[in-house]
Motif scaffolding. Structure first.
Motif, PDB file in Angstrom:
ATOM      1  N   ALA A 127      32.436  33.307  43.110  1.00  0.00           N
ATOM      2  CA  ALA A 127      32.718  33.129  41.682  1.00  0.00           C
ATOM      3  C   ALA A 127      34.216  32.963  41.506  1.00  0.00           C
ATOM      4  O   ALA A 127      35.015  33.513  42.276  1.00  0.00           O
ATOM      5  N   GLU A 128      34.578  32.202  40.483  1.00  0.00           N
ATOM      6  CA  GLU A 128      35.993  31.992  40.189  1.00  0.00           C
ATOM      7  C   GLU A 128      36.581  33.245  39.537  1.00  0.00           C
ATOM      8  O   GLU A 128      35.935  33.879  38.705  1.00  0.00           O
ATOM      9  N   VAL A 129      37.816  33.592  39.938  1.00  0.00           N
ATOM     10  CA  VAL A 129      38.543  34.691  39.276  1.00  0.00           C
ATOM     11  C   VAL A 129      39.873  34.101  38.797  1.00  0.00           C
ATOM     12  O   VAL A 129      40.827  33.983  39.559  1.00  0.00           O
ATOM     13  N   ALA A 130      39.899  33.706  37.522  1.00  0.00           N
ATOM     14  CA  ALA A 130      41.099  33.062  36.982  1.00  0.00           C
ATOM     15  C   ALA A 130      42.059  34.098  36.409  1.00  0.00           C
ATOM     16  O   ALA A 130      43.271  33.885  36.373  1.00  0.00           O
ATOM     17  N   LYS A 131      41.492  35.219  35.950  1.00  0.00           N
ATOM     18  CA  LYS A 131      42.325  36.286  35.367  1.00  0.00           C
ATOM     19  C   LYS A 131      41.692  37.622  35.729  1.00  0.00           C
ATOM     20  O   LYS A 131      40.524  37.667  36.150  1.00  0.00           O
ATOM     21  N   GLN A 132      42.456  38.689  35.528  1.00  0.00           N
ATOM     22  CA  GLN A 132      41.995  40.008  35.969  1.00  0.00           C
ATOM     23  C   GLN A 132      40.592  40.350  35.463  1.00  0.00           C
ATOM     24  O   GLN A 132      39.753  40.843  36.214  1.00  0.00           O
TER      25      GLN A 132
END
Ligand code: AMP
Length: 365
Positions: A127-132
């Motif tokens: 999964a993408e983690v773009a921000k905390q």
């Protein structure tokens, strides 16, 4: 079909990047009657010692890039973190192989994973983690244990943090520098293998034998051929790597790293990572095949026919990392061993200083 005329003996191959891969590419090119012009910002680059010409300049220096493009007959790269803008700038002035698509996808783990999804090629759940805040939903999707990896600029296990049961995910996010990332399920693999293949300008593909790889602390330690893999899985691995090469319209050597899952798993091969260039897990080809990965890459980008990649020997390649290189006198004396040193002035922990290929008569086939 690519219409760029082939590179003839006497012409000049431009290489972006001056590390050991560039050095070994330049040596292979020399054996083909070509010379190399290496472009690298670091004046201490190991490839400079074996290149006919050098440019020491940043990748953003348009004047230096324009002069480089004017001085060479074809451009290639030895590492995928060359800025995409640099390649685009050069592509307007000289033939460039591999092209922008290979570079942009391979330098971003999210783009890589999306390409696999689009091609129906299995990977670890991610999964993408773009921000905390994304990290919690990502864990819900990928489960634990999981690995948080920076999308860009990670190598040799750098830019990665494992999140196990009970670990604070935010600590992992901080550990990787709070930059755009992906979270990947931790794969309980049986072994790791890679396919190193080359695709020519005419679209023809030749693959080296599948290699079995052992990593230590995220860094490749050994590569062994033949790999312990069934013929059916080997065929599947080759088909996957070929699909990726075609999807990228790749020209040059391409390495595809895969996890092999234990028997009984629904899918036994998962793609971990791709490299649009010669690769550490292909170093054994220098001494165990009719043609090395370095020559094969130069042939591909030069528009030459690809060589027969047949393997004549068994081999284990062992990386000499940090002060392991101090064993060079014993390795130089070892029967059946071929020592390759990169000429790096300074030994540092975790730094690849050389490798040794241990060669034995072919045990299979
Ligand atoms: P990478 O930089 O993604 O190639 O990761 C370096 C090494 O870390 C791999 O070759 C594996 O040994 C290990 N590794 C990376 N991702 C995973 C994963 N999802 N599950 C298990 N091991 C992994």
């Amino acid at each position: 079909m690519n219409e760029t005329p082939p590179i003839r003996p006497g012409m000049i191959v431009g290489i972006l990047g001056g590390g050991q891969l560039g050095r070994m590419l330049a040596l292979a090119a020399a054996e083909m009657g070509l010379s190399c012009h290496v472009y690298c910002p670091d004046p201490k680059s190991p490839a400079f010692a074996v290149a006919a010409a050098r440019t020491v300049a940043p990748y953003e220096d348009e004047a230096a890039l324009a002069a480089f493009a004017g001085a060479v007959d074809v451009v290639t790269f030895e590492f995928e973190n060359v800025p995409a803008e640099t390649l685009a700038f050069l592509a307007g002035r000289a033939p460039v192989f591999p092209g922008a698509r290979s570079l942009t996808i391979a330098q971003d783990r999210l783009f890589e994973k999306r390409l696999m999804e689009a091609e129906g090629i299995p990977t670890a759940p991610f999964a993408e983690v773009a921000k905390q805040a994304d990290i919690y939903s990502a864990i819900a999707r990928a489960g634990r244990p999981a690995i948080l990896k920076t999308r860009r600029l990670g190598y040799d296990g750098k830019g990665q943090a494992v999140i196990r049961a009970g670990d604070d995910p935010v600590a992992a996010w901080r550990a990787i520098g709070e930059v755009p990332a992906i979270l990947e399920a931790y794969v309980a693999f049986e072994r790791e293998v890679s396919v190193v293949l080359a695709r020519g300008r005419d679209g023809g593909i030749r693959a080296f034998d599948i290699t079995e790889n052992v990593h230590e602390n995220g860094i490749l330690a050994t590569s062994t051929v033949p790999a312990w893999i069934t013929p059916a899985l080997a065929d599947e691995a080759l088909a996957i790597a070929g699909t990726i090469a075609v999807a990228l319209d790749h020209v040059g050597v391409l390495a595809v790293e895969m996890f092999v899952l234990p028997e009984g798993a629904p899918r036994r091969l998962l793609v971990n990572e791709i490299a649009p260039r010669v690769h550490n897990s292909g170093h054994w080809t220098s001494d165990a095949c009719l043609c090395s990965q370095f020559e094969q890459h130069i042939r591909a980008v030069a528009g030459w026919p690809l060589a027969d990649p047949a393997r004549h020997s068994d081999a284990t390649m062992t990386n000499l990392i940090g002060d392991a290189v101090d064993a060079w006198p014993a390795l130089a004396a070892e029967p059946g061993a071929r020592l390759h040193l990169y000429g790096k002035a300074e030994t540092r922990p975790g730094r690849k200083m050389g490798h040794v290929n241990r060669i034995a008569p072919r045990s299979d086939g």
